[in-house]
Design an enzyme around this catalytic site. Structure first.
Site, PDB file in Angstrom:
ATOM      1  N   TYR A 167       1.521 -37.182  18.448  1.00 33.94           N
ATOM      2  CA  TYR A 167       2.875 -37.413  17.845  1.00 33.94           C
ATOM      3  C   TYR A 167       4.227 -38.321  18.052  1.00 33.94           C
ATOM      4  CZ  TYR A 167       7.509 -34.797  16.323  1.00 33.94           C
ATOM      5  OH  TYR A 167       8.469 -34.582  16.192  1.00 33.94           O
ATOM      6  N   GLU A 207      11.884 -28.121  12.145  1.00 37.38           N
ATOM      7  CA  GLU A 207      13.123 -27.604  13.545  1.00 37.38           C
ATOM      8  C   GLU A 207      13.222 -26.379  13.072  1.00 37.38           C
ATOM      9  OE1 GLU A 207      14.375 -29.037  15.878  1.00 37.38           O
ATOM     10  OE2 GLU A 207      12.667 -31.102  14.997  1.00 37.38           O
ATOM     11  N   TRP A 231       7.798 -26.850  20.984  1.00 35.18           N
ATOM     12  CA  TRP A 231       7.636 -28.101  20.143  1.00 35.18           C
ATOM     13  C   TRP A 231       6.420 -28.085  19.763  1.00 35.18           C
ATOM     14  CZ3 TRP A 231       9.393 -28.593  15.583  1.00 35.18           C
ATOM     15  CH2 TRP A 231       8.348 -30.053  15.064  1.00 35.18           C
TER      16      TRP A 231
END
Length: 191
Positions: free
Chosen positions: A22, A44, A52
């Site tokens: 990522y 988000e 995350w």
């Protein structure tokens, strides 16, 4: 932190292989595609309070559940879709955040109609690089808390509300920094 190739990386990227991927292919890369931007804003919202890494692990499930974050498709979701999504064990199930994504798709359609694209609207607020004296390290900058000059001046506010993350446009009256908002310069919130 040095990555496996000996190149420096943000420290958080070493916590898991998917975070390294990522970091190297998505994090801090500008995005101009409306569908990808809508996906990022939506994820988000679901990430709030979670790792995350959890969201990345469920991203394909989210894409499947939310019609690949196709804005017009999600804008047509109804209460039956909300119930379907709340029963989907492959994604984070939170009514407020689910309803916020659908609401935000409808608002994104309005922005696209008015501004030409979601990207054009969002990138309009990017500060001119020549005016930045040094990298921003705080979660708020003087420009982010400056009062509106009038209702004709569109402002974007993304905030965590009782019903998930909502994107609002128009005159922003509450200029206080919001606790819990994540500073993107620091990497994912779970770092």
């Amino acid at each position: 932190m040095l990555g496996p190739d000996g190149e420096p990386r943000c420290a958080w990227s070493g916590a898991a292989p998917e975070l390294l991927a990522y970091h190297d292919t998505e994090w801090d890369f500008p995005v101009g595609d409306d569908q990808r931007l809508f996906e990022k804003l939506s994820l988000e919202g679901f990430q709030s309070g979670l790792s995350w890494r959890t969201i990345l692990a469920e991203r394909e499930n989210f894409r499947s559940a939310f019609a690949a974050f196709d804005i017009p498709a999600v804008a047509r979701f109804d209460r039956h879709d909300v119930e379907r999504l709340l029963g989907d064990a492959g994604i984070v199930r939170h009514r407020g955040e689910t309803e916020a994504v659908i609401n935000n798709a409808r608002r994104a359609e309005e922005l696209i109609e008015r501004e030409g694209s979601l990207a054009a609207f969002l990138w309009h607020y990017e500060p001119d690089a020549t005016t930045l004296a040094e990298p921003q390290t705080a979660s708020a900058s003087p420009a982010s808390v400056a009062p509106c000059r009038g209702p004709e001046e569109a402002r974007l506010e993304v905030r965590r509300a009782d019903h998930g993350v909502r994107v609002h446009t128009g005159h922003v009256t509450d200029q206080r920094p919001r606790p819990g908002l994540h500073d993107p310069a620091q990497g994912p919130a779970d770092s």
